[in-house]
Scaffold this active site. Structure first.
Site, PDB file in Angstrom:
ATOM      1  N   ARG A 230       0.891  -1.107  -0.159  1.00 52.53           N
ATOM      2  CA  ARG A 230      -0.033   0.042  -0.026  1.00 52.53           C
ATOM      3  C   ARG A 230       0.774   1.161   0.107  1.00 52.53           C
ATOM      4  O   ARG A 230       2.013   1.310   0.836  1.00 52.53           O
ATOM      5  CB  ARG A 230      -0.899   0.094   1.068  1.00 52.53           C
ATOM      6  CG  ARG A 230      -2.270  -0.848   1.253  1.00 52.53           C
ATOM      7  CD  ARG A 230      -3.075  -0.459  -0.026  1.00 52.53           C
ATOM      8  NE  ARG A 230      -4.327  -1.318   0.071  1.00 52.53           N
ATOM      9  CZ  ARG A 230      -4.419  -2.347  -0.834  1.00 52.53           C
ATOM     10  NH1 ARG A 230      -3.501  -2.853  -1.510  1.00 52.53           N
ATOM     11  NH2 ARG A 230      -5.631  -2.761  -0.808  1.00 52.53           N
ATOM     12  N   GLU A 259      -2.941   8.449  -4.077  1.00 53.46           N
ATOM     13  CA  GLU A 259      -3.185   7.406  -5.443  1.00 53.46           C
ATOM     14  C   GLU A 259      -4.609   7.914  -5.921  1.00 53.46           C
ATOM     15  O   GLU A 259      -5.451   7.996  -5.314  1.00 53.46           O
ATOM     16  CB  GLU A 259      -3.139   5.978  -4.865  1.00 53.46           C
ATOM     17  CG  GLU A 259      -3.033   4.891  -6.112  1.00 53.46           C
ATOM     18  CD  GLU A 259      -2.856   3.724  -5.478  1.00 53.46           C
ATOM     19  OE1 GLU A 259      -3.795   2.640  -5.753  1.00 53.46           O
ATOM     20  OE2 GLU A 259      -1.923   3.279  -4.995  1.00 53.46           O
ATOM     21  N   HIS A 278      -1.299   0.508  -9.762  1.00 55.72           N
ATOM     22  CA  HIS A 278      -1.743  -0.449  -8.880  1.00 55.72           C
ATOM     23  C   HIS A 278      -2.458  -1.521  -9.736  1.00 55.72           C
ATOM     24  O   HIS A 278      -3.609  -1.943  -9.582  1.00 55.72           O
ATOM     25  CB  HIS A 278      -3.076   0.167  -8.015  1.00 55.72           C
ATOM     26  CG  HIS A 278      -3.211  -0.518  -6.758  1.00 55.72           C
ATOM     27  ND1 HIS A 278      -3.566   0.296  -5.619  1.00 55.72           N
ATOM     28  CD2 HIS A 278      -3.230  -1.726  -6.346  1.00 55.72           C
ATOM     29  CE1 HIS A 278      -3.651  -0.460  -4.734  1.00 55.72           C
ATOM     30  NE2 HIS A 278      -3.579  -1.799  -5.120  1.00 55.72           N
TER      31      HIS A 278
END
Length: 316
Positions: A230, A259, A278
């Site tokens: 993460r 993000e 991602h």
């Protein structure tokens, strides 16, 4: 009647693999807030593919019959809002589906930096024939922060190519493909010996901003950071400073904080950084694999059997 509600992102197609469910099961797919508010109070099982945690937390009903929430991701940090964490609702995740895809991504990133592929591309664009020497990865040291199922698969691939792999987890233990797994408290002692620092850990209170200026300074100047966990595990401004100063050789970032990474952010233009959106675990067919995994767990639910991939909500 067992009522299943699937929350998907706006414009996203229904989760495949759930086309023919057993008798007595009713499936509804929603994406809009109004629909979510309408169906949640009457839902038995909630499947979340859209992790707009603000939306779900905002719509979570005071009175409901939800017994099980399933996340179609390995990380569940976006679902750990108080009303869910403090309830009796079971929470499961997609542990196992993404392991190999993420491990192959990490292997690719290790090779990317060892073979200076970013340098090759720069010279190619400049039409420069520039001979150089590159590194062998055999004998290099990899430190994997997060020795769960994803970290274990990463260790398997790296071990097969001759890297020495150490894991970091809540407690020390032995596991296949790791030279050792040390407790979290030993992280600072291990960082100075790592050629590749690989983050596969979930985001929890214990891991948030774990990799900060102090810990980046502990890493060798030739080290590379690879984050497939993460983004918020790393303090982004500290990472930018370390890369700019040469304190760190490079980074492969599948996740970032914030993000998505904003336009104009300095990480975009750094020659020693690879950024992906991602997507490290998203192999062709991954959404069907997620649907089939949930379907298998649903069959256990309907047979009154224990669910696999249960998450300890208070520990994340």
């Amino acid at each position: 009647m067992t009522r299943i509600l699937v929350l998907v992102a706006p414009g996203e197609s229904p989760l495949p693999g759930l086309e023919a469910l057993p008798d007595g099961v009713e499936l509804t797919t929603v994406s809009a807030e109004a629909e979510l508010r309408e169906y949640l109070p009457h839902t038995d099982i909630l499947v979340v593919t859209d992790f707009r945690t603000g939306l779900l937390e905002r719509c979570w009903p005071a009175q409901h019959q939800i017994k099980w929430v399933h996340a179609t991701s390995a990380g569940v940090d976006a679902l750990l809002f108080p009303a869910l964490v403090d309830s009796e609702v079971l929470l499961t995740n997609a542990r196992g589906v993404f392991d190999l895809g993420i491990a192959e991504y990490v292997l690719g990133a290790v090779l990317l930096f060892a073979k200076d592929t970013l340098g090759n591309l720069r010279h190619q664009r400049a039409q420069q024939w520039q001979h150089r020497e590159t590194e062998l990865i055999k004998g290099k040291r990899a430190l994997i922060i997060g020795a769960g199922s994803i970290g274990g698969e990463v260790a398997r691939l790296l071990d097969a190519l001759g890297l020495e792999v150490t894991g970091v987890a809540r407690s020390a233990r032995q596991a296949p493909h790791f030279k050792q797994i040390v407790a979290n408290e030993a992280l600072d002692a291990e960082l100075p010996h790592a050629d590749f620092v690989i983050i596969t850990a979930p985001l929890t209170p214990a891991t948030e901003q774990l990799i900060n200026a102090k810990r980046l300074a502990l890493m060798p100047r030739h080290a590379v950071l690879i984050n497939v966990g993460r983004g918020a595990v790393v303090v982004t401004d500290d990472l930018v400073s370390a890369l700019n100063s040469g304190e760190l050789a490079g980074a492969a970032l599948d996740v970032v904080d914030p993000e998505p990474l904003p336009e104009g952010h300095p990480l975009w233009a750094m020659p020693n950084v690879m950024i992906s959106a991602h997507m490290s675990g998203d192999f062709i067919g991954w959404r069907r694999a997620l649907g089939e995994q949930f379907r298998a767990n649903l069959e256990r639910w309907l047979a009154d059997q224990s669910l696999f991939n249960q998450v300890e909500k208070k520990r994340g």
